[in-house]
Design an enzyme around this catalytic site. Sequence first.
Site, PDB file in Angstrom:
ATOM      1  N   CYS A  46     -34.819   2.248  21.398  1.00 21.63           N
ATOM      2  CA  CYS A  46     -33.792   2.940  22.174  1.00 21.63           C
ATOM      3  C   CYS A  46     -32.698   3.398  21.221  1.00 21.63           C
ATOM      4  CB  CYS A  46     -33.219   2.028  23.253  1.00 21.63           C
ATOM      5  SG  CYS A  46     -31.912   2.812  24.219  1.00 21.63           S
TER       6      CYS A  46
ATOM      7  N   HIS B   2     -30.184   5.690  21.770  1.00 21.77           N
ATOM      8  CA  HIS B   2     -28.832   5.741  22.336  1.00 21.77           C
ATOM      9  C   HIS B   2     -28.271   4.335  22.457  1.00 21.77           C
ATOM     10  CE1 HIS B   2     -30.150   4.502  26.441  1.00 21.77           C
ATOM     11  NE2 HIS B   2     -28.862   4.296  26.647  1.00 21.77           N
TER      12      HIS B   2
ATOM     13  N   ASP C 236     -33.284  10.598  30.801  1.00 19.46           N
ATOM     14  CA  ASP C 236     -32.272  10.303  29.792  1.00 19.46           C
ATOM     15  C   ASP C 236     -31.191  11.366  29.844  1.00 19.46           C
ATOM     16  OD1 ASP C 236     -30.809   9.623  27.494  1.00 19.46           O
ATOM     17  OD2 ASP C 236     -32.609   8.882  26.498  1.00 19.46           O
TER      18      ASP C 236
END
Length: 320
Positions: free
Chosen positions: A88, A90, A242
């Site tokens: 991930c 972000h 997202d």
Amino acid sequence: MIQTIDYHTGGEPFRVVVGGAPGIEGASVLERRSTAAGSEEIDRVRRLLCHEPRGHADMYGCFLVPPDDPGAHLGVLFWHKDGYSTACGHGTIALGVHAVREGLVEADPDGVTDVVIDVPSGRVTAKVLMKGGEIVSVTFRNVPSYVIARSVPAGGTEVDVSYGGAIYASLPAAALGLSVRPEHLTALIEHGRRIKAGLAGHPVARHPSDERLSGIYGVIFYDALGPAHQRNVTVFADGEVDRSPCGSGTAARLALLAEELPAGFTLTHDSIVGSSFRAWVAETTPEGVIPEIEGMAYRTGRHSFELDPRDPIGTGFTLR
């Protein structure tokens, strides 16, 4: 009682559990991911924080766990409404901010501080830039990223498949008569689900060395805005969207673009909500390119969540 500190990176939520989570056993972060996925006690905490009414269908967050060895500051298990992801970007950016702001890592107030994090896909680094004691950006240095296959038939179209810590299929939205805009999002989600289903069990969805990292995690739809400027939306897990330009997805796109564009390019990667990452190839290795992706995360709140034992809704629900 579960305590969290929440952030957003480019509009995408990231909920860091800082208290009240059960212990998660394992000799490595990747093993702890398997433990969490197989434990009702642990997974009910994920559901509590991710599902409505405390979360929503597109919520994202993590459990902090010990790193694999003293070479890293943190270990982390990323989660969403459908389970546990292998990477991930972000979230890694948000964890860089979290580690510095919460004093987990001693930081240079006028320089770059490396926050080293073990994630299921490997060891990554959040390079936190500060000026005058304020964080101004975080650059996420990812695991080796590479192209798996191009022009793979799936869901009535063709996709390119690449790895950026997770495996992604990508294609121009125009190939479906669409563009990366909010008014086309429902159709893009439907296409994303169909493409992902079409690649289930396909050889391109298998990680070459570790089956635990296999599976198409997301489908990236993009609009080309220039030679090194794209707008994208990533539909991941079961129809989740997202809001950020997607960190590991940006790495997967960078691996593809590194074969198409002259060396030294910097990708401007915009999201469907208008936020942006900058990304470039920092190094080329036999395993693939090493992406660096620059963005920023902001704290949105501190929370204490609880579950009333009389609550008939329990750990919650999702409507999508």
